[in-house]
Write a protein that holds these residues in place. Structure first.
Motif, PDB file in Angstrom:
ATOM      1  N   LYS A 124      -8.252 -38.610  30.297  1.00 14.24           N
ATOM      2  CA  LYS A 124      -8.673 -37.203  30.311  1.00 14.24           C
ATOM      3  C   LYS A 124      -9.419 -36.830  29.038  1.00 14.24           C
ATOM      4  O   LYS A 124     -10.217 -35.900  29.038  1.00 14.24           O
ATOM      5  CB  LYS A 124      -7.484 -36.297  30.569  1.00 14.24           C
ATOM      6  CG  LYS A 124      -6.975 -36.502  31.994  1.00 14.24           C
ATOM      7  CD  LYS A 124      -6.005 -35.462  32.481  1.00 14.24           C
ATOM      8  CE  LYS A 124      -5.687 -35.689  33.948  1.00 14.24           C
ATOM      9  NZ  LYS A 124      -4.998 -36.975  34.206  1.00 14.24           N
ATOM     10  N   ASP A 155      -0.057 -35.205  30.511  1.00 13.14           N
ATOM     11  CA  ASP A 155      -1.390 -35.644  30.081  1.00 13.14           C
ATOM     12  C   ASP A 155      -2.438 -34.549  29.909  1.00 13.14           C
ATOM     13  O   ASP A 155      -3.166 -34.544  28.920  1.00 13.14           O
ATOM     14  CB  ASP A 155      -1.949 -36.657  31.084  1.00 13.14           C
ATOM     15  CG  ASP A 155      -1.382 -38.041  30.837  1.00 13.14           C
ATOM     16  OD1 ASP A 155      -0.681 -38.220  29.811  1.00 13.14           O
ATOM     17  OD2 ASP A 155      -1.632 -38.932  31.660  1.00 13.14           O
ATOM     18  N   ASN A 269      -5.700 -36.146  41.618  1.00 13.89           N
ATOM     19  CA  ASN A 269      -6.449 -34.974  42.047  1.00 13.89           C
ATOM     20  C   ASN A 269      -7.883 -35.278  42.476  1.00 13.89           C
ATOM     21  O   ASN A 269      -8.669 -34.362  42.714  1.00 13.89           O
ATOM     22  CB  ASN A 269      -6.450 -33.922  40.939  1.00 13.89           C
ATOM     23  CG  ASN A 269      -5.221 -33.052  41.030  1.00 13.89           C
ATOM     24  OD1 ASN A 269      -4.815 -32.661  42.130  1.00 13.89           O
ATOM     25  ND2 ASN A 269      -4.603 -32.768  39.901  1.00 13.89           N
TER      26      ASN A 269
HETATM   27  C1  LIG Z   1      -4.944 -37.616  35.447  1.00 16.50           C
HETATM   28  C2  LIG Z   1      -4.665 -39.083  35.509  1.00 16.50           C
HETATM   29  C3  LIG Z   1      -4.946 -39.848  36.668  1.00 16.50           C
HETATM   30  C4  LIG Z   1      -5.471 -39.225  37.957  1.00 16.50           C
HETATM   31  O1  LIG Z   1      -6.794 -38.785  37.844  1.00 16.50           O
HETATM   32  P1  LIG Z   1      -7.392 -37.750  38.938  1.00 16.50           P
HETATM   33  O2  LIG Z   1      -8.685 -37.313  38.355  1.00 16.50           O
HETATM   34  O3  LIG Z   1      -6.395 -36.640  39.029  1.00 16.50           O
HETATM   35  O4  LIG Z   1      -7.545 -38.487  40.209  1.00 16.50           O
HETATM   36  C5  LIG Z   1      -4.701 -41.209  36.624  1.00 16.50           C
HETATM   37  N1  LIG Z   1      -4.181 -41.805  35.524  1.00 16.50           N
HETATM   38  C6  LIG Z   1      -3.896 -41.104  34.405  1.00 16.50           C
HETATM   39  C7  LIG Z   1      -3.292 -41.819  33.240  1.00 16.50           C
HETATM   40  C8  LIG Z   1      -4.130 -39.726  34.344  1.00 16.50           C
HETATM   41  O5  LIG Z   1      -3.833 -39.034  33.237  1.00 16.50           O
END
Ligand SMILES: *Cc1c(COP(=O)(O)O)cnc(C)c1O
Length: 486
Positions: A124, A155, A269
């Motif tokens: 992120k 996260d 998501n």
């Molecule tokens: C947020 C997250 C995901 C999922 O990503 P999306 O965009 O919600 O599909 C996967 N792995 C980690 C470590 C994350 O923080």
């Protein structure tokens, strides 16, 4: 470049106009009126670029109302070896999203692309760090300020705080369930001492926090007066920032544009893989987009059957890849809009049905809402699911075969990626977190601790700054108002 709503009843807007917002006023999500295209000559020229310059080239196509010199300053401030310093070497840090080739035999390469070298050790940061700089820049131009209010179980909240710390014109008020996050995650957030960051630990569970955010969002008078905004995963600028690393991964893994690659993406998501879909629509030679889910398999169900069925809270599992524990996929509507050839009336009807009936069915069976599921493979999408036992086995096998420790989310993607390997097409698995963040499961799988990057050794011992409050909306509202002075 103008942006339109997937539900068709909102005026079109520029990039800067949608930057600070969330949903369109008609409840839809914003998408560009058409996807900018990338030529073979551009792809050739981009092979030599640094990450920051590649980000500039891509952003330029979407943020047409921001002067290019300013965009350049923003991408160069964001994508530096200092910000992505948690890579395994100085050289890898300079590449921002370095590749790690695990398997090169018979042309069926398995490659990890590290997206987790930023300050919070998760992908992120890739988008949120840019967002922090874009927000500060835009607010300064408008002489405005913004108070970001959100709820987190881990996260997203920490990525937002690390992106916004010290930024002029911005404060962050973040709710989290008191004593419910891991010691590592709590320390990451609560050890921030920046005066514009406010951690509020709520005596309750994550749902209580989220309900409070909803209650404040519904109080329009308060929200406007206090200049409250959010930074959730539907934010368009976050999606665009994520498009960049698909280009980077492709360009680094191939020698010429006749080659294709596939990407495997641990999904919750649908934000991360939505960026892959957009990169493909722009002309990036992507073969497959592999959607990997954990036990919360809303997306795997859709990509196997054409039925989209959101889950109730009681059906949403707490898993060992917790950042994918979702009941519905908030960015999925963007793909459905393209799948339905941008028929906004039908998108509106389908997502209204999600609210009234919990889902929709595009399988083409009698009584279904359409038959567009037959077109899903034209967009490259395939999917699979991985459960706790798969994660443990995948973490062990990647450790023993390649000497690499992967985190639980990445393990879900590796498990599913292995089901779709095609000779001659490199499979790039997006690594979305460092294993140190999910040490309990690494312990369970390997019998020892995950490696911790330098500087994180004693993070739990650092002084913490946070407020504890009852799940009482009025108390939180007063707290925010007393710190904004508005
Ligand atoms: C947020 C997250 C995901 C999922 O990503 P999306 O965009 O919600 O599909 C996967 N792995 C980690 C470590 C994350 O923080």
């Amino acid at each position: 470049m103008q942006y339109v709503s997937t539900r068709g009843h909102a005026a079109s807007q520029s990039f800067s106009e949608i930057l600070l917002g969330g949903l369109a006023p008609d409840g839809g999500l914003y998408l560009p009126a058409e996807y900018p295209q990338v030529s073979a000559a551009e792809l050739d020229a981009w092979r030599k670029l640094s990450y920051a310059d590649l980000a500039l080239e891509i952003l330029k196509k979407f943020a047409t109302d921001i002067p290019q010199a300013d965009l350049k300053a923003l991408t160069h401030k964001t994508y530096t070896a200092e910000v992505y310093c948690n890579a395994r070497s100085r050289e890898a840090a300079a590449q921002i999203t370095p590749l790690w080739v695990l398997e090169g035999k018979n042309g069926a390469q398995l490659i990890l692309q590290a997206l987790s070298n930023g300050p919070t050790l998760a992908f992120k940061d890739m988008a949120m760090q840019l967002l922090g700089n874009l927000f500060e820049y835009t607010l300064a131009r408008q002489d405005a300020e913004l108070n970001i209010f959100g709820a987190t179980s881990g996260d997203t909240g920490s990525a937002a705080e690390y992106a916004m710390r010290g930024k002029k014109g911005i404060r962050v008020f973040m709710l989290s369930p008191h004593r419910k996050m891991s010691a590592f995650q709590t320390a990451q957030m609560f050890s921030l001492q920046d005066p514009n960051i406010f951690n509020i630990a709520i005596e309750g569970v994550f749902d209580d926090c989220q309900d409070m955010v909803k209650a404040v969002s519904n109080d329009l008078e308060y929200k406007n007066r206090q200049k409250i905004g959010t930074v959730n995963s539907i934010n368009w600028a976050r999606v665009v920032a994520q498009v960049v690393y698909y280009f980077r991964g492709y360009l680094s893994a191939t020698a010429g544009n006749e080659q294709k690659v596939s990407f495997a993406v641990p999904s919750g998501n649908f934000g991360n893989i939505c960026a892959g879909h957009i990169a493909r629509m722009m002309g990036l030679p992507i073969d497959k987009l592999v959607v990997a889910t954990n036990e919360n398999d809303v997306l795997d169900e859709f990509f196997r059957t054409g039925v989209y069925r959101v889950r109730k809270s009681a059906e949403t599992y707490h898993t060992t890849s917790p950042s994918m524990d979702i009941s519905k996929a908030s960015n999925f509507e963007r793909f459905v809009y393209d799948l339905l050839d941008r028929d906004a009336d039908r998108v509106r009807a389908l997502f209204r049905k999600v609210d009234t009936h919990g889902g929709f069915d595009l399988s083409g069976k009698p009584g279904s809402d359409g038959d567009e599921f037959r077109k899903v493979t034209q967009y490259g999408f395939v999917s699979g699911k991985s459960i706790h036992q798969d994660r443990l086995e995948t973490i062990r096998s990647v450790q023993s075969k390649y000497g690499v420790t992967i985190d639980t989310h990445t393990a879900d993607a590796v498990k599913v990626a292995r089901e779709y390997l095609t000779p001659g097409v490199p499979m790039i698995v997006l690594e979305t977190a460092l294993p140190a963040k999910f040490n309990e499961t690494i312990q369970e799988a390997l019998g020892h601790d995950a490696p911790r990057p330098a500087g994180f050794e004693n993070i739990e011992a650092l002084p913490q700054r946070f407020e504890v409050m009852a799940p009482d909306v009025e108390q939180v509202k007063k707290f925010i108002a007393s710190h904004t002075g508005l």
